[in-house]
Structure formats: structure tokens, C-alpha cells
Design a protein around this motif. Structure first.
Motif, PDB file in Angstrom:
ATOM      1  N   CYS A  49      -4.866  18.876 -19.872  1.00 44.02           N
ATOM      2  CA  CYS A  49      -6.161  18.321 -19.434  1.00 44.02           C
ATOM      3  C   CYS A  49      -5.878  17.202 -18.432  1.00 44.02           C
ATOM      4  O   CYS A  49      -6.384  17.219 -17.323  1.00 44.02           O
ATOM      5  CB  CYS A  49      -6.924  17.783 -20.644  1.00 44.02           C
ATOM      6  N   ARG A  77      -2.804  23.140 -13.444  1.00 46.92           N
ATOM      7  CA  ARG A  77      -3.945  22.232 -13.511  1.00 46.92           C
ATOM      8  C   ARG A  77      -3.543  20.915 -14.169  1.00 46.92           C
ATOM      9  O   ARG A  77      -2.558  20.846 -14.902  1.00 46.92           O
ATOM     10  CB  ARG A  77      -5.105  22.840 -14.299  1.00 46.92           C
ATOM     11  N   LYS A  96     -10.077  11.402 -14.523  1.00 49.27           N
ATOM     12  CA  LYS A  96     -10.732  12.073 -15.636  1.00 49.27           C
ATOM     13  C   LYS A  96     -12.149  11.545 -15.848  1.00 49.27           C
ATOM     14  O   LYS A  96     -12.336  10.342 -16.038  1.00 49.27           O
ATOM     15  CB  LYS A  96      -9.944  11.848 -16.942  1.00 49.27           C
ATOM     16  N   HIS A 144     -12.534  24.414 -22.357  1.00 52.27           N
ATOM     17  CA  HIS A 144     -13.760  23.608 -22.492  1.00 52.27           C
ATOM     18  C   HIS A 144     -14.900  24.477 -23.010  1.00 52.27           C
ATOM     19  O   HIS A 144     -15.825  23.992 -23.638  1.00 52.27           O
ATOM     20  CB  HIS A 144     -14.119  22.962 -21.152  1.00 52.27           C
ATOM     21  N   GLU A 203      -6.132  25.065 -20.814  1.00 57.91           N
ATOM     22  CA  GLU A 203      -5.400  23.830 -21.102  1.00 57.91           C
ATOM     23  C   GLU A 203      -4.233  24.107 -22.047  1.00 57.91           C
ATOM     24  O   GLU A 203      -4.396  24.748 -23.087  1.00 57.91           O
ATOM     25  CB  GLU A 203      -6.341  22.772 -21.678  1.00 57.91           C
ATOM     26  N   ASP A 226      -8.320  16.063 -24.838  1.00 59.75           N
ATOM     27  CA  ASP A 226      -8.522  17.494 -25.139  1.00 59.75           C
ATOM     28  C   ASP A 226      -7.354  18.180 -25.842  1.00 59.75           C
ATOM     29  O   ASP A 226      -7.148  19.388 -25.665  1.00 59.75           O
ATOM     30  CB  ASP A 226      -8.902  18.255 -23.849  1.00 59.75           C
ATOM     31  N   GLN A 233      -8.155  21.378 -28.076  1.00 56.66           N
ATOM     32  CA  GLN A 233      -8.426  22.682 -27.448  1.00 56.66           C
ATOM     33  C   GLN A 233      -7.236  23.168 -26.613  1.00 56.66           C
ATOM     34  O   GLN A 233      -7.317  24.209 -25.972  1.00 56.66           O
ATOM     35  CB  GLN A 233      -9.685  22.599 -26.574  1.00 56.66           C
TER      36      GLN A 233
HETATM   37 MN    MN Z   1     -10.111  18.793 -20.425  1.00 59.59          MN
END
Ligand code: MN
Ligand code: PEP
Length: 366
Positions: free
Chosen positions: A104, A128, A133, A274, A300, A311, A314
Motif C-alpha cells: 500500500c 505499486r 497516502k 481495497h 497489495e 492496509d 488486506q
Molecule cells: Mn491501500
């Protein structure tokens, strides 16, 4: 309005029509297609005054576009837009799926390199990570800023993966545009119109995430903002919308993929991270996204999700991402797609063999 040029219209005739449109006070967007070039006309408040456009050499017909979005529409360009990157097979919207993976947030160099190596080995062509953020709390980690971008540039240098990172405002856009290969506009900014226009003046492709409560039309209109400023390289991204459901963070709306593809020539990828907010749902929804016809995934991944600064819950473990990629490779052919082989990037093999002490070829399936 749309000016459809004859299939055999010359470059000079196309330029002359574009010049005429600009003289009339409008903006011309030339969209070359496989069969013919169409020129979108924007900047008009009411009906476009066609003037003598109709009579110009090479013009086939003038068509009124009644939809609110024009440049994103298949009326302007029937074929899918394919966004390619020099020196790699990585692309959005072609037969190959675009796989974007990484943490993330960029937290530090060690974390970034650890995740980058693992997602690269698993077959991601894009890396990524957020350097800026957009956090719900002002007290949460806000990103490393330019240092984060510099670390991402090192990842590109070492592994050859292209970099996807978010610009959260007009100030961060200048730096993001300088370092990134793809500029991400986040869900919270999908209707930040000044940022969309700024992205439209950038020279890099834009990955536009769907707002958490955006309709299909609002989503396409946001893309239209970017395109209206002359940047036609827009990638749409479904990342879940807010509903009453509480078994997930958001409800991943996979039905928007065929809905977008029906109306628009732009590529669309899916963010199951997400979109669900739960690690155990990321792999199943990734499979579904490929099956539904998405042009790629943005996932992610963290080497130590329990210690992630954002994050973590996830984020997939690298082994899970590797297993996911194996499944994606099997599902892709069913829908006429494939995952491009890892590019033969000399500096990546050097970097990896130096790290592991093994001089082996890079195998995506290892
Ligand atoms: Mn994220
Ligand atoms: C992200 O990609 O880390 C992110 C913040 O995404 P979104 O804008 O979809 O919430």
C-alpha cells in the motif's frame, strides 16, 4: 460533435480539420482508429457550429454525440485503447493482462526491495506503492513523499517493473509525474476536478480509481475530464463501492467491467484489495475479475503484513501472490488473455543472483 474522416484521409487533411476546429474556438481531439480517424470536438457550450467543416477534404460525416461523455466513448473510438510502455511487453488493454502489485505504502528501502523482488519473481510487470497516502486520519502515516518516489525509481532500475503511484493533489502531481510511469488518482479524488485536469496535462498514463459512491456515468465523466485536457491514456480501476454490506470493507462491483467495456474503449483493471479489505477475499475476487474480462489487477502485497504501516489486513503474503499468479495464468486463456512472460531484464537477473548467491535464470514459475 464528432468529425469522422474518410478511411483514406491524409495526415494533412486531418491536421487541416483540427486547425479549422481550433479556429472556430473549440478543441480538437484526433483519435486514430483501425478503420478511420475520428476527431472529437470539445469546448463548446451549446451546439457546435459546423461551419464549413462538412465540406473539407477528407471529411466523411459530422455526428452529434448526445452522451455527456464523448472522448471516453466508443462512438469516438470503436477499438479498445491499448496503452504500451517502451522496452517491455507490459500494456493495458491488449491481449496481455496488466498485473500491478506492491505494498500500500512505501515505508522504507528494505521493505520496498523485499516486496518488489517477490512480486517481480511472481510475474508482476508493474510495481505499486504510495509515496503520498490519502489517509482517513491525519495522525496515520502519510507517506515518505519524494524519498518514496526515489525508492520506487530504484525498483524500476533494478527490476524493470514500471511504477504506479498516487498523486493526491496538484503539488504532489509535479513530482509524481517526474518519477512514475503511471499516475494513480485515488478514489477520494475521483471528482477532484482541478486534479483531473492537471492529470490531463501530464505526459504519463493515468490510472483513475472509481470513487466510493460513483455511478458509472460519474466514473466515465471523471475520465472525460482527463481526456478533455489532451491526455488520452486513461486506465479505469474498479476498487469497490460503499454499501450496507459489512463483511467486506467495500463491495467490489465486478459488473462495472462489462458495463464500462460496452460504452468505453478505455482499459479497466480491478483492485480486489481495497475492493474487499480482507486478505482472504483477495484471491477469489482476483480470479473473478480476470474471468469477468478485466484488463488487469492491482493487488497489495507485503512481506510482513502484520507490521505494514497501512492496509496490512488486506495485503497478500508474497507466497499468496505467487499462488494467485499461477491461477491467473490458468484462467486468462479461457477469456482469450494471457500474462506476459517476465521481461528479460538484465539488471534484474544480476540483482537477484547477487542477492541469492545463485546464478539462475529468472523463472516466473519458480
Ligand atoms: Mn491501500
Ligand atoms: C491505494 O491504492 O492505496 C488507495 C489509497 O486506493 P483507493 O484510492 O482506491 O482507496
Amino acid at each position: 460533435m464528432l468529425v469522422v474522416m474518410k478511411a483514406q484521409a491524409t495526415e494533412e487533411q486531418i491536421s487541416a480539420v483540427c486547425r479549422k476546429i481550433e479556429e472556430l474556438g473549440y478543441r480538437a481531439h484526433s483519435m486514430p482508429g483501425a478503420q478511420r480517424t475520428a476527431i472529437g470536438v470539445t469546448g463548446n457550450r451549446g451546439e457546435v457550429e459546423p461551419g464549413t467543416l462538412d465540406e473539407m477534404p477528407g471529411v466523411q460525416e459530422l455526428i452529434r454525440v448526445s452522451k455527456p461523455y464523448k472522448l471516453v466513448s466508443r462512438d469516438v473510438k470503436a477499438e479498445n485503447t491499448v496503452i504500451t510502455f517502451s522496452g517491455t511487453d507490459a500494456a493495458f488493454g491488449g491481449p496481455g493482462l496488466a498485473i500491478i502489485a506492491g505494498p500500500c505504502a512505501i515505508e522504507n528501502r528494505e521493505q520496498t526491495m523485499a516486496v518488489a523482488e517477490q512480486v517481480f519473481r511472481a510475474g508482476a510487470q508493474f510495481f505499486r506503492g504510495g509515496a503520498y497516502k490519502p489517509r482517513t486520519s491525519p495522525y496515520s502515516f502519510q507517506g515518505l513523499g519524494e524519498l518514496g518516489l526515489q525508492i520506487m525509481a530504484e525498483v524500476r532500475d533494478k527490476f524493470g517493473m514500471k511504477i504506479v503511484t498516487e498523486a493526491i493533489d496538484n503539488e504532489s502531481m509535479d513530482l509524481v509525474e517526474k518519477y512514475a510511469d503511471v499516475i494513480q488518482i485515488g478514489a477520494r479524488n475521483m471528482q477532484n476536478f482541478s486534479l483531473l485536469k492537471r492529470a490531463g496535462r501530464a505526459r504519463k498514463p493515468v490510472l483513475l480509481k472509481r470513487g466510493m459512491s460513483a455511478t458509472l456515468e460519474e466514473f466515465l465523466m471523471a475520465a472525460e475530464y482527463v481526456m478533455s485536457e489532451g491526455n488520452y491514456k486513461v486506465i479505469l480501476c474498479e476498487r469497490g463501492v460503499r454499501t450496507f454490506a459489512d463483511h467486506t470493507r467495500n463491495t467490489l462491483d465486478l459488473s462495472i467491467v462489462p458495463a464500462v467495456q460496452r460504452l468505453s474503449h478505455l482499459p479497466i483493471v480491478v483492485d480486489p484489495s481495497h475492493g474487499t479489505g480482507k486478505r482472504n477475499k483477495v484471491t477469489p475476487l482476483s480470479r473473478a475479475a480476470i474471468a469477468v474480462g478485466a484488463d488487469g489487477l492491482i493487488v497489495e502485497v507485503h512481506h510482513e503484513p502484520d507490521r505494514a504501516m497501512s492496509d496490512g489486513i488486506q495485503s497478500l503474503y508474497p507466497e499468496q501472490f505467487d499462488a494467485l499468479m499461477k491461477q491467473v495464468r490458468q484462467i486468462a486463456p479461457v477469456v482469450g488473455r494471457m500474462v506476459p512472460a517476465i521481461g528479460n531484464y538484465p539488471r534484474a537477473s544480476e540483482a537477484l543472483s547477487a542477492q541469492s548467491g545463485v546464478r539462475s535464470a529468472i523463472s516466473p514459475l519458480a
